[in-house]
Design an enzyme around this catalytic site. Sequence first.
Site, PDB file in Angstrom:
ATOM      1  N   GLY A   1       3.077  -1.060   4.240  1.00 54.10           N
ATOM      2  CA  GLY A   1       3.014   0.358   3.893  1.00 54.10           C
ATOM      3  C   GLY A   1       4.395   0.858   3.523  1.00 54.10           C
ATOM      4  O   GLY A   1       4.907   0.612   2.432  1.00 54.10           O
ATOM      5  N   GLY A   2       5.027   1.568   4.458  1.00 56.20           N
ATOM      6  CA  GLY A   2       6.307   2.237   4.196  1.00 56.20           C
ATOM      7  C   GLY A   2       7.353   1.354   3.522  1.00 56.20           C
ATOM      8  O   GLY A   2       8.013   1.788   2.568  1.00 56.20           O
TER       9      GLY A   2
ATOM     10  N   ASN B   1       0.866  -1.185   0.000  1.00 61.83           N
ATOM     11  CA  ASN B   1       0.000   0.000   0.000  1.00 61.83           C
ATOM     12  C   ASN B   1       0.902   1.235   0.000  1.00 61.83           C
ATOM     13  O   ASN B   1       1.502   1.571   1.025  1.00 61.83           O
ATOM     14  CB  ASN B   1      -0.899  -0.036   1.249  1.00 61.83           C
ATOM     15  CG  ASN B   1      -1.718   1.233   1.396  1.00 61.83           C
ATOM     16  OD1 ASN B   1      -1.786   2.061   0.477  1.00 61.83           O
ATOM     17  ND2 ASN B   1      -2.355   1.396   2.549  1.00 61.83           N
ATOM     18  N   TRP B   2       0.966   1.902  -1.119  1.00 66.73           N
ATOM     19  CA  TRP B   2       1.881   3.056  -1.247  1.00 66.73           C
ATOM     20  C   TRP B   2       1.311   4.337  -0.655  1.00 66.73           C
ATOM     21  O   TRP B   2       2.002   5.347  -0.608  1.00 66.73           O
ATOM     22  CB  TRP B   2       2.226   3.279  -2.729  1.00 66.73           C
ATOM     23  CG  TRP B   2       3.133   2.242  -3.283  1.00 66.73           C
ATOM     24  CD1 TRP B   2       3.705   1.196  -2.625  1.00 66.73           C
ATOM     25  CD2 TRP B   2       3.616   2.157  -4.636  1.00 66.73           C
ATOM     26  NE1 TRP B   2       4.502   0.467  -3.469  1.00 66.73           N
ATOM     27  CE2 TRP B   2       4.454   1.038  -4.703  1.00 66.73           C
ATOM     28  CE3 TRP B   2       3.399   2.919  -5.790  1.00 66.73           C
ATOM     29  CZ2 TRP B   2       5.097   0.662  -5.890  1.00 66.73           C
ATOM     30  CZ3 TRP B   2       4.024   2.545  -6.961  1.00 66.73           C
ATOM     31  CH2 TRP B   2       4.866   1.427  -7.011  1.00 66.73           C
ATOM     32  N   LYS B   3       0.056   4.323  -0.261  1.00 68.87           N
ATOM     33  CA  LYS B   3      -0.575   5.525   0.314  1.00 68.87           C
ATOM     34  C   LYS B   3      -0.334   6.710  -0.637  1.00 68.87           C
ATOM     35  O   LYS B   3      -0.349   6.527  -1.837  1.00 68.87           O
ATOM     36  CB  LYS B   3      -0.057   5.759   1.733  1.00 68.87           C
ATOM     37  CG  LYS B   3      -0.154   4.462   2.575  1.00 68.87           C
ATOM     38  CD  LYS B   3       0.067   4.633   4.028  1.00 68.87           C
ATOM     39  CE  LYS B   3      -0.121   3.309   4.743  1.00 68.87           C
ATOM     40  NZ  LYS B   3      -0.066   3.383   6.174  1.00 68.87           N
TER      41      LYS B   3
ATOM     42  N   GLY C   1       2.736   2.644  10.675  1.00 69.63           N
ATOM     43  CA  GLY C   1       3.656   3.767  10.498  1.00 69.63           C
ATOM     44  C   GLY C   1       4.389   4.166  11.770  1.00 69.63           C
ATOM     45  O   GLY C   1       5.015   5.222  11.821  1.00 69.63           O
TER      46      GLY C   1
ATOM     47  N   HIS D   1      -9.553   1.121   5.092  1.00 68.72           N
ATOM     48  CA  HIS D   1      -8.222   1.299   5.692  1.00 68.72           C
ATOM     49  C   HIS D   1      -8.337   2.246   6.885  1.00 68.72           C
ATOM     50  O   HIS D   1      -9.149   3.178   6.861  1.00 68.72           O
ATOM     51  CB  HIS D   1      -7.247   1.849   4.646  1.00 68.72           C
ATOM     52  CG  HIS D   1      -5.836   1.842   5.167  1.00 68.72           C
ATOM     53  ND1 HIS D   1      -5.348   2.851   5.944  1.00 68.72           N
ATOM     54  CD2 HIS D   1      -4.838   0.924   5.044  1.00 68.72           C
ATOM     55  CE1 HIS D   1      -4.091   2.566   6.289  1.00 68.72           C
ATOM     56  NE2 HIS D   1      -3.767   1.402   5.748  1.00 68.72           N
TER      57      HIS D   1
ATOM     58  N   GLU E   1      -5.115  -4.778  10.764  1.00 66.66           N
ATOM     59  CA  GLU E   1      -4.106  -3.726  10.892  1.00 66.66           C
ATOM     60  C   GLU E   1      -4.356  -2.947  12.184  1.00 66.66           C
ATOM     61  O   GLU E   1      -5.180  -2.013  12.198  1.00 66.66           O
ATOM     62  CB  GLU E   1      -4.176  -2.758   9.707  1.00 66.66           C
ATOM     63  CG  GLU E   1      -3.821  -3.383   8.382  1.00 66.66           C
ATOM     64  CD  GLU E   1      -3.233  -2.350   7.420  1.00 66.66           C
ATOM     65  OE1 GLU E   1      -2.134  -2.583   6.932  1.00 66.66           O
ATOM     66  OE2 GLU E   1      -3.874  -1.309   7.183  1.00 66.66           O
TER      67      GLU E   1
ATOM     68  N   GLU F   1      -6.660   4.692   7.827  1.00 68.25           N
ATOM     69  CA  GLU F   1      -6.525   6.128   7.512  1.00 68.25           C
ATOM     70  C   GLU F   1      -7.812   6.667   6.890  1.00 68.25           C
ATOM     71  O   GLU F   1      -8.161   7.829   7.094  1.00 68.25           O
ATOM     72  CB  GLU F   1      -5.301   6.344   6.608  1.00 68.25           C
ATOM     73  CG  GLU F   1      -4.013   6.209   7.419  1.00 68.25           C
ATOM     74  CD  GLU F   1      -2.857   5.582   6.687  1.00 68.25           C
ATOM     75  OE1 GLU F   1      -2.844   5.590   5.444  1.00 68.25           O
ATOM     76  OE2 GLU F   1      -1.948   5.066   7.376  1.00 68.25           O
TER      77      GLU F   1
ATOM     78  N   SER G   1       3.753  -1.816  10.216  1.00 70.08           N
ATOM     79  CA  SER G   1       5.204  -1.828  10.391  1.00 70.08           C
ATOM     80  C   SER G   1       5.852  -3.163   9.989  1.00 70.08           C
ATOM     81  O   SER G   1       6.787  -3.635  10.635  1.00 70.08           O
ATOM     82  CB  SER G   1       5.587  -1.450  11.820  1.00 70.08           C
ATOM     83  OG  SER G   1       5.181  -0.108  12.089  1.00 70.08           O
TER      84      SER G   1
HETATM   85  P1  13P Z   1       3.206   0.689   7.583  1.00 68.69           P
HETATM   86  O1  13P Z   1       3.737  -0.615   7.033  1.00 68.69           O
HETATM   87  O2  13P Z   1       3.921   1.880   7.062  1.00 68.69           O
HETATM   88  O3  13P Z   1       3.130   0.636   9.081  1.00 68.69           O
HETATM   89  O4  13P Z   1       1.700   0.837   7.059  1.00 68.69           O
HETATM   90  C1  13P Z   1       0.818  -0.222   7.218  1.00 68.69           C
HETATM   91  C2  13P Z   1      -0.405   0.044   6.432  1.00 68.69           C
HETATM   92  O5  13P Z   1      -1.183   0.927   6.757  1.00 68.69           O
HETATM   93  C3  13P Z   1      -0.643  -0.757   5.230  1.00 68.69           C
HETATM   94  O6  13P Z   1      -1.935  -0.575   4.737  1.00 68.69           O
END
Ligand code: 13P
Length: 251
Positions: free
Chosen positions: A233-234, A9-11, A172, A94, A166, A96, A212
């Site tokens: 994510g990251g 997930n590149w956000k 994050g 999600h 999640e 967010e 994470s």
């Molecule tokens: P991180 O891996 O950056 O913690 O993000 C997780 C996430 O929200 C994937 O959808």
Amino acid sequence: MRAHLIAGNWKMNKTPSETEVFLARFLPLVSQAEPEIVLLPAFPSLHRAGCLLCKTNVRLGAQDLHPEPRGAFTGAVSAEMLIDCGCRYVLVGHSERRHVFGESNALVRCKLEAAVSGGLHPILCVGETLAERRAGETESVLQTQLGSDLADLSARSFPHLVVAYEPVWAIGTGETATTRQAQDAAAWIREWLRRELGASAGETIRILYGGSVKPDNAAELLALPDVDGVLVGGASLDPVGLAQIVAEARA
Ligand code: 13P
């Protein structure tokens, strides 16, 4: 045995040009990889990514969709548009979207329905905040989210559904859930799916862990019996790191 799914997930990261640079580096690293891989870039990168991925083993997904098929919804994107860009998957609910954009369970439910009826495979994200975990409310939060997001979903949707656990406090933050916490939550979700949607749904629906995930903790998470993949994510922004996570997964 359920095949692993590794989703990135590149956000709100990477322009279309940066997406192209990423793929030029990433695709040769995973051309022989067998687990299912899904990349979820931002909307403007979808079309270019779809063209570059169409003859590869990497699938495309989007990070959100609107529940309506078309109309006066400025800024929104429909399931049909995502399919036309080459998407197979879409994230729904999600944390967010729930916490930053204020999406309710009722809206998440409508988006899930739109995804399924539009031919997309939804990755439904659920998870508790730190305050909810500290208050011992993890299971009741999951129960509320799953109960309302999946209410009355037709059985024909089950083969396409993926659930991602999640925990909000692990997203994050660099703080990953322990393997015990991830397994306990995934097993609880699987039991809920079995009880509410039937034994076959409980066995076949894949449950991912997200929060994470990094190359150095992916192997232990992917070894858990009820964790069928990871939502990254990251760490998914780095092609080499993501390929290392893919290498830990089973087909
Ligand atoms: P991180 O891996 O950056 O913690 O993000 C997780 C996430 O929200 C994937 O959808």
